[in-house]
Design a protein around this motif. Structure first.
Motif: not given
Length: 226
Positions: A93-99, A103-105, A109-118, A221-226
């Motif tokens: 997704e090109g929402d400004g968080n693509c890097q 990396l999260a993917d 194996r899940n790009s939704d974890y981008h907030k944790h990576v950042r 499954k999403k974890h609480w930290l995300f």
């Protein structure tokens, strides 16, 4: 209890809770990583580009976005390179968080974890300032504040910090005219996993796989930290 003491106590409690949450975050992510042995270095994709010399990586902030014509040529060049080496992109997704999503993917194996990576990248930048400050052409505190924000574009400084934080060898196939392939190694020199990204220069990052191996991401499954 006076107000200043109360505020100090609340601040201390918040700090302790934050530290506890960070530790739990790390444990949760460690368990996610343990689920997939493919995250470990196996060198399969690297063999395809083994004859190429990777230029020494110098962390840098983002350059100017190319005009439409240059960007189009860059994209064509990148597509040709990926086809040459039988690599394919998982579109991010090109929402400004693509890097951070790419990396999260690769890492989880899940790009939704981008907030944790950042969050982990910013933590690395903050705690090891001496490693990165000389590459940032602005006040470092302002740079950290900017990089904390969701939607702020990552750069080659954050890539180096990610390599260091996650002990990863980050392999980037680029659209640069003179640079096809960049390897970013952690400062300790001992990567425990490989991460593969494509970089349409100054525009977008995607996650790379061997052609035919691009996954179809099922919700996990999403974890609480995300």
């Amino acid at each position: 209890m006076n107000e200043s003491y109360s505020n100090a106590s609340a601040s201390s409690s918040s700090s302790l809770n934050s530290s506890s949450h960070d530790t739990e975050d790390d444990h949760t992510i460690a368990s996610i990583l343990a689920e997939d042995e493919k995250l470990r270095v196996d060198g399969r994709l690297g063999k395809r580009l083994s004859h190429l010399d990777s230029i020494p990586h110098t962390p840098r902030v983002n350059g100017e976005i190319p005009d439409v014509n240059d960007a189009t040529l860059d994209h064509e060049r990148l597509s040709e390179r990926l086809a040459t080496y039988d690599l394919a992109e998982l579109q991010i997704e090109g929402d400004g968080n693509c890097q951070f999503r790419a990396l999260a993917d690769q890492l989880f194996r899940n790009s939704d974890y981008h907030k944790h990576v950042r969050k982990q990248v910013v933590k690395q930048l903050k705690h090891h300032r001496r490693l990165y400050e000389s590459y940032v052409p602005m006040k470092y505190r302002g740079y950290l504040k900017k990089m904390k924000k969701t939607g702020e574009w990552g750069d080659h400084v954050t890539l180096q910090a990610a390599a260091d934080r996650f002990e990863a060898k980050i392999c980037v196939v680029t659209s640069f005219r003179d640079t096809c392939y960049i390897e970013i190694l952690p400062n300790n020199g001992n990567p425990t996993r490989e991460v593969w990204l494509s970089f349409w220069s100054e525009v977008h990052y995607n996650s790379l796989y061997a052609s035919g191996d691009v996954p179809t991401r099922a919700p996990r499954k999403k974890h609480w930290l995300f």
